[in-house]
Motif scaffolding. Structure first.
Motif, PDB file in Angstrom:
ATOM      1  N   GLU A 124      83.548 -46.844  -2.232  1.00 27.85           N
ATOM      2  CA  GLU A 124      82.216 -46.356  -1.891  1.00 27.85           C
ATOM      3  C   GLU A 124      81.283 -47.558  -1.805  1.00 27.85           C
ATOM      4  O   GLU A 124      81.460 -48.560  -2.499  1.00 27.85           O
ATOM      5  N   LEU A 125      80.300 -47.456  -0.933  1.00 29.55           N
ATOM      6  CA  LEU A 125      79.319 -48.525  -0.790  1.00 29.55           C
ATOM      7  C   LEU A 125      78.246 -48.373  -1.860  1.00 29.55           C
ATOM      8  O   LEU A 125      77.542 -47.373  -1.895  1.00 29.55           O
ATOM      9  N   VAL A 126      78.151 -49.335  -2.751  1.00 26.39           N
ATOM     10  CA  VAL A 126      77.079 -49.357  -3.737  1.00 26.39           C
ATOM     11  C   VAL A 126      75.830 -49.922  -3.067  1.00 26.39           C
ATOM     12  O   VAL A 126      74.731 -49.400  -3.220  1.00 26.39           O
ATOM     13  N   ARG A 127      76.018 -50.984  -2.316  1.00 23.69           N
ATOM     14  CA  ARG A 127      74.951 -51.591  -1.512  1.00 23.69           C
ATOM     15  C   ARG A 127      75.576 -51.911  -0.170  1.00 23.69           C
ATOM     16  O   ARG A 127      76.449 -52.771  -0.079  1.00 23.69           O
ATOM     17  N   GLN A 128      75.172 -51.182   0.848  1.00 24.56           N
ATOM     18  CA  GLN A 128      75.753 -51.387   2.173  1.00 24.56           C
ATOM     19  C   GLN A 128      75.464 -52.796   2.666  1.00 24.56           C
ATOM     20  O   GLN A 128      74.510 -53.427   2.208  1.00 24.56           O
ATOM     21  N   PRO A 129      76.281 -53.302   3.582  1.00 27.44           N
ATOM     22  CA  PRO A 129      76.038 -54.648   4.087  1.00 27.44           C
ATOM     23  C   PRO A 129      74.638 -54.762   4.685  1.00 27.44           C
ATOM     24  O   PRO A 129      74.241 -53.951   5.522  1.00 27.44           O
TER      25      PRO A 129
END
Length: 161
Positions: free
Chosen positions: A49-54
């Motif tokens: 899962e993305l915690v902080r997306q790019p």
């Protein structure tokens, strides 16, 4: 009183784990996007899962005159960062120069996988070691090219002083 750090091996000391992870993250950051993508594609698919997306932003770069003088602001560079969490709980993060979001995402997943004890050796031998070796070769080539342009100045002393 006994010093427990002196009897522990380097692999069991907390600082060794931190410096090893720093090496992994630094190697991934310095690698080209194509090299990271190639190594990433060889890994089995991962659920994360993305915690902080790019995301892309700017970071101020500082310099020092002669490497030892007082620091000054050199300018800003573009950096992309990403944080992911694997389904097993490991959190990986990555920063890379430039705007390549895919490289940041893939590097973060590799960092998270490296934190799994079962995957650590595979990541180091199949991904990190070849990338570090390629980077060292590139640095050596640049050093040799730079050395070839070096000019040695000297002063000749006249014999009739």
């Amino acid at each position: 009183m006994t010093d427990i750090t002196s009897s522990a091996s380097p692999d069991t000391q907390p600082g060794a784990a931190v410096s090893a992870r720093q090496k992994v993250i630094a190697t991934l950051a310095a690698a080209s996007a194509e090299a990271v993508a190639e190594k990433f594609s060889a890994l089995p698919p991962q659920s994360y899962e993305l915690v902080r997306q790019p995301e892309t932003g700017l970071v101020m770069v500082r310099g020092r005159m002669g490497g030892t003088g007082s620091p000054f602001n050199l300018g800003e560079v573009t950096v992309t960062r990403c944080v992911v969490r694997l389904e097993t709980g490991e959190t990986g993060n990555a920063y890379s120069l430039g705007r390549n979001k895919q490289k940041a995402l893939q590097s973060a997943v590799i960092d998270a996988l490296w934190q799994r004890p079962a995957m650590q050796e595979r990541i180091e031998t199949d991904i990190i070691a070849p990338l570090a070796e390629a980077q060292a070769g590139t640095q050596e080539t640049v050093r040799e090219e730079t050395e070839a342009t070096k000019v040695n100045f000297f002063t000749m002393v006249r014999g009739d002083n």
